[in-house]
Design an enzyme around this catalytic site. Sequence first.
Site, PDB file in Angstrom:
ATOM      1  N   GLN A  70       8.103  -8.346  -1.114  1.00 11.46           N
ATOM      2  CA  GLN A  70       8.548  -7.142  -0.405  1.00 11.46           C
ATOM      3  C   GLN A  70       9.513  -7.522   0.713  1.00 11.46           C
ATOM      4  OE1 GLN A  70       5.919  -3.675   0.781  1.00 11.46           O
ATOM      5  NE2 GLN A  70       6.138  -4.671   2.758  1.00 11.46           N
ATOM      6  N   MET A 119       0.799   1.148   6.275  1.00  5.78           N
ATOM      7  CA  MET A 119       0.097   2.223   5.581  1.00  5.78           C
ATOM      8  C   MET A 119      -1.264   2.455   6.243  1.00  5.78           C
ATOM      9  SD  MET A 119       1.365   2.192   1.694  1.00  5.78           S
ATOM     10  CE  MET A 119       0.259   0.967   1.007  1.00  5.78           C
ATOM     11  N   GLU A 168      -5.895  -7.486  11.688  1.00  4.29           N
ATOM     12  CA  GLU A 168      -5.283  -8.404  12.649  1.00  4.29           C
ATOM     13  C   GLU A 168      -3.847  -8.762  12.259  1.00  4.29           C
ATOM     14  OE1 GLU A 168      -5.975  -9.914  15.627  1.00  4.29           O
ATOM     15  OE2 GLU A 168      -7.530  -8.385  15.772  1.00  4.29           O
ATOM     16  N   GLN A 172       4.510 -11.954   5.941  1.00  3.72           N
ATOM     17  CA  GLN A 172       4.856 -12.840   4.822  1.00  3.72           C
ATOM     18  C   GLN A 172       3.885 -12.663   3.651  1.00  3.72           C
ATOM     19  OE1 GLN A 172       7.172 -15.047   4.054  1.00  3.72           O
ATOM     20  NE2 GLN A 172       6.152 -16.242   2.457  1.00  3.72           N
ATOM     21  N   HIS A 232      -1.543  -6.775  10.959  1.00  5.17           N
ATOM     22  CA  HIS A 232      -0.681  -5.736  11.538  1.00  5.17           C
ATOM     23  C   HIS A 232      -0.534  -5.932  13.049  1.00  5.17           C
ATOM     24  CE1 HIS A 232      -2.389  -3.421   7.970  1.00  5.17           C
ATOM     25  NE2 HIS A 232      -1.082  -3.331   7.761  1.00  5.17           N
ATOM     26  N   GLN A 267       5.191   4.916  -3.656  1.00  6.37           N
ATOM     27  CA  GLN A 267       5.157   3.492  -4.001  1.00  6.37           C
ATOM     28  C   GLN A 267       3.898   3.119  -4.770  1.00  6.37           C
ATOM     29  OE1 GLN A 267       5.254   2.186   0.254  1.00  6.37           O
ATOM     30  NE2 GLN A 267       3.862   0.589  -0.404  1.00  6.37           N
TER      31      GLN A 267
END
Lengths: 276, 276
Positions: free
Chosen positions: A149, A26, A31, A144, A33, A57
């Site tokens: 999700q 999003m 870091e 994680q 990502h 969402q």
Amino acid sequence: MKICTTVQEMRQARATLGTVGFVPTMGFLHEGHLSLVRRARKENEAVIVSLFVNPIQFGSPDDLANYPRALERDIALLKEEGVACVFTPEAAEFYPQGFATQVDVGGVALELEGPSRPGHFAGVATVLTKFFNIVQPQRAYFGQKDAQQCAVVQRFVQDLNIPVEVITLPTWREDDGLAGSSRNSRLTGGERRRAPVLHQALCRARDLVQAGERRRAVLEGAMRDVLVKASLTEIDYVTVVNPETFQTQDMVPENALALLAVRLGAVRLIDNLPLG
Amino acid sequence: MKICTTVQEMRQARATLGTVGFVPTMGFLHEGHLSLVRRARKENEAVIVSLFVNPIQFGSPDDLANYPRALERDIALLKEEGVACVFTPEAAEFYPQGFATQVDVGGVALELEGPSRPGHFAGVATVLTKFFNIVQPQRAYFGQKDAQQCAVVQRFVQDLNIPVEVITLPTWREDDGLAGSSRNSRLTGGERRRAPVLHQALCRARDLVQAGERRRAVLEGAMRDVLVKASLTEIDYVTVVNPETFQTQDMVPENALALLAVRLGAVRLIDNLPLG
């Protein structure tokens, strides 16, 4: 690096690439990502990253409006990482008038974040199904930090036979233990200083399990103590679950997962830690 | 002709084929199905047909148990038609323990067959999403006899960006007008003789529209008269809708669609006719 804003552009760009690793985000990259992007580069011929604040969402219009955005900075970061393609679809094209389909996940999606954020996981599963159909990646990368999700994605990808390998990488943390999250940017200075307590609470549960404790009530109580002593009292949940089902048991299993969701001022933070 | 019974077999077989036209069926094939297969052969390098009585789209266990089956005959018919591959998955592999995902469609799916058969369209959308992900066809073929199903499929394929072209072909009919349906085989001799009245009722509405009638109440009344005069009184619905929304209007549009669902003894039959 190509920047695609329409589905058609994205399909055309994808057709020119070989194996693709996909990192859905999003935006407002951190870091965490970038660690996903780096792994995706290693394992695939090309990397595609989506930057899309997915309206369906979000339960609350305020949360959606306040979600941090930094498109130009994100694009610059991804260019440096050697990403082949950035996909920033328009909500109006993704969810046009008459849009009427939802991917509903049961099982793991019904616990913890499920009741806390009604419609959240359906929104996540729906947008990811769209992305997977457009981007057609060989592999998709998730952190994680959003453990539930990850389990929901594994579930619907398997159930719907979507031909993508779902890969979960460890939570990226700041030096003081705070899990990387775009929402961290919305913490005040004081909140940011208290935020590592979330990770400290999780570590306390891990220490207890390593010392032989298996009683869920004791573990939850210990985590709650750590939070409350730091004046983090707006606790949505603090629990220990079976990581396959996300359900609780009185005596936690060897591979148990501790999770929590806590509000600091205007910001709701989540974190988790495998205890085994 | 290859016969695949597992997802893995089907994926391997598909990988050897070029462009694929896919005809999803519940088996017990009739000329309507074969007309879809023939069109698919013309428009694609290979044709894949699924034969699968999908348990999750049946509301009633009786209806599921009584649905007619003729696997060997179906396979022989498809071989004659030059089909490349038949896919007959096992329900236990398609819906294993822990299966928890559903593709829910709103809009057109909420009308007519929607409330009449709760869960039906979600079951259809879910199994077709699975098939599309496994078979990865360029085109998928459906009969106009299930007009609302065709609209539902168009809806979720578009909403989820599934890369398949959905093609609807005209209803195949017996000489006396009865629409081809596997369920016709379950009619008794007497019921079979009365069954063409469904088509006659629809034709009555079309004649009235061609003579200038636009009032929905008049058209519905006329169709109902035709049915009742033939002692077909177990009417689930008889209506005229806007074919884009499947909603009713007091004055029907130029491209209106007449639909009905009627029970003959143990068998529920549906049919429809474009009135424009």
